[in-house]
Design an enzyme around this catalytic site. Sequence first.
Site, mmCIF file in Angstrom:
data_model
loop_
_atom_site.group_PDB
_atom_site.id
_atom_site.type_symbol
_atom_site.label_atom_id
_atom_site.label_comp_id
_atom_site.label_asym_id
_atom_site.label_seq_id
_atom_site.Cartn_x
_atom_site.Cartn_y
_atom_site.Cartn_z
ATOM 1 N N ASP A 264 -16.233 -61.300 -27.479
ATOM 2 C CA ASP A 264 -17.633 -61.709 -27.576
ATOM 3 C C ASP A 264 -18.380 -60.634 -28.362
ATOM 4 O O ASP A 264 -17.775 -59.928 -29.152
ATOM 5 C CB ASP A 264 -18.216 -61.927 -26.181
ATOM 6 N N HIS A 287 -17.772 -60.724 -31.815
ATOM 7 C CA HIS A 287 -18.801 -61.580 -32.394
ATOM 8 C C HIS A 287 -19.909 -60.772 -33.056
ATOM 9 O O HIS A 287 -20.991 -61.297 -33.300
ATOM 10 C CB HIS A 287 -19.386 -62.504 -31.318
#
Length: 468
Positions: A264, A287
């Site tokens: 993430d 991310h």
Amino acid sequence: MMDRLFILSLIGILMVTAYGVAAKMVYTDLDILEKLENFDIPEDDADDYDTKLFDWPSFTSRSSGKNLVNVDTFGAAGDGVSDDTQAFVSAWNKACGMPKSVLLVPQGRTYLVNATKFNGPCETKLVIQIDGKIVAPDEPSNWDPKFQRIWLEFSKLKGVVFQGNGVIDGSGSKWWAASCKKNKSNPCKSAPTALTIESSSGVKVTGLTIQNSQQMNFIIARSNSVRVSKVMVSSPGDSPNTDGIHITGSTNVVLQDCKIGTGDDCVSIVNASSNIKMKKIYCGPGHGISIGSLGNNNSTGIVTNVVLDTAFLKETTNGLRIKTYQGGSGYVQDVRFTNVQMQDVSNPILIDQFYCDNPTSCQNQTSAVKISQIMYRNITGTTKSEKAIKFACSDTVPCSHIVLNNVNLEGRDGQVEAYCNSAEGFGYGVIHPSADCLYSHDNKGLDQSYKSEPEMVTEEAETGHDEL
């Protein structure tokens, strides 16, 4: 004074001659430019007490003046199989209640510890020295439901140092496999965070490795004056919702010399956070580095005074991202991303005011979190995306005063372009791809029902994701 006149001339030529902006706007832009170029988050290197890294002889000797509290003394087996939770609690109570204590987790041993809250306030000059490995139970079905979102939480601390070469391992593989993001037939539910610093001040964390968290790896929540340095965070790139370092409701936070690879956001900064400085950050996989998400469920989100100085992002799904939901309120303001190198990064520069991570499209709403005074300076590298620069801003609450300076992003597989919707700003120096759409006021239209490209991540609550 001469620098001001030079910049004024530069912006005046750029904005008035090339784009026809009124002269009075130039002075406004100049003031904002100077503000963004010069503002910084001060780093206070002065310690209230000696927090240098202790070597073994110094803090175990009587002359050191430190009170050593070893978890083994309280019955910890350190075999990775026996439950050492009570030994850790007993050692904590002893160390917390005695000034100048060093709570030691010895090297070369592995300690199995269940979900626990270590609460302060404590006596002064507490050092938590983690040289061994702390592991979580790996079976979700045996997790205490009272601690649904936490594994190791430290709260109400002041002037505490976490340090050492040890490892905090969340044993998260079975949690990831049970995620609805891995298998849609699984129920969506929250999961624990490996390490949480809660409602604390004057905390330093250095040298540790945090890995394989059940969900988020490290949360700094509702705290002030926290410095994190030389910390490594590691979870597989396909592990769901495993944010590296998540900052919420906190001020005066410094992240420095950290290497983060997750499934993430490497760093995520959410509501009520300000004065955040990140320096020398390695990110990948993950991310990217994100502000947000903000504004979900018509909530207010405020993030101000954020600086990223020197970072390397490799093969992340986003680069420098600000993400907000439709319907929110509040603002993101005074942000500077500078000296960032990217390698094969998707969406290198992204503002997304239409962020939506719900199973179905989000409803059209006119209110939005206001985004303004954002600078991108010395951003270089390669991208997988055709749209290397993307400002997808609200039609009713546009992005304003976006500044680009020396941005050079090359497409790995061909041409790249910039995309703007309801975004205003200016650039100077080398800008590639050309971001004419920022100053043309003829931005490409964007349907208000726009939904972000699928991204295996769910909106987080203040101290964790609501769902896997």
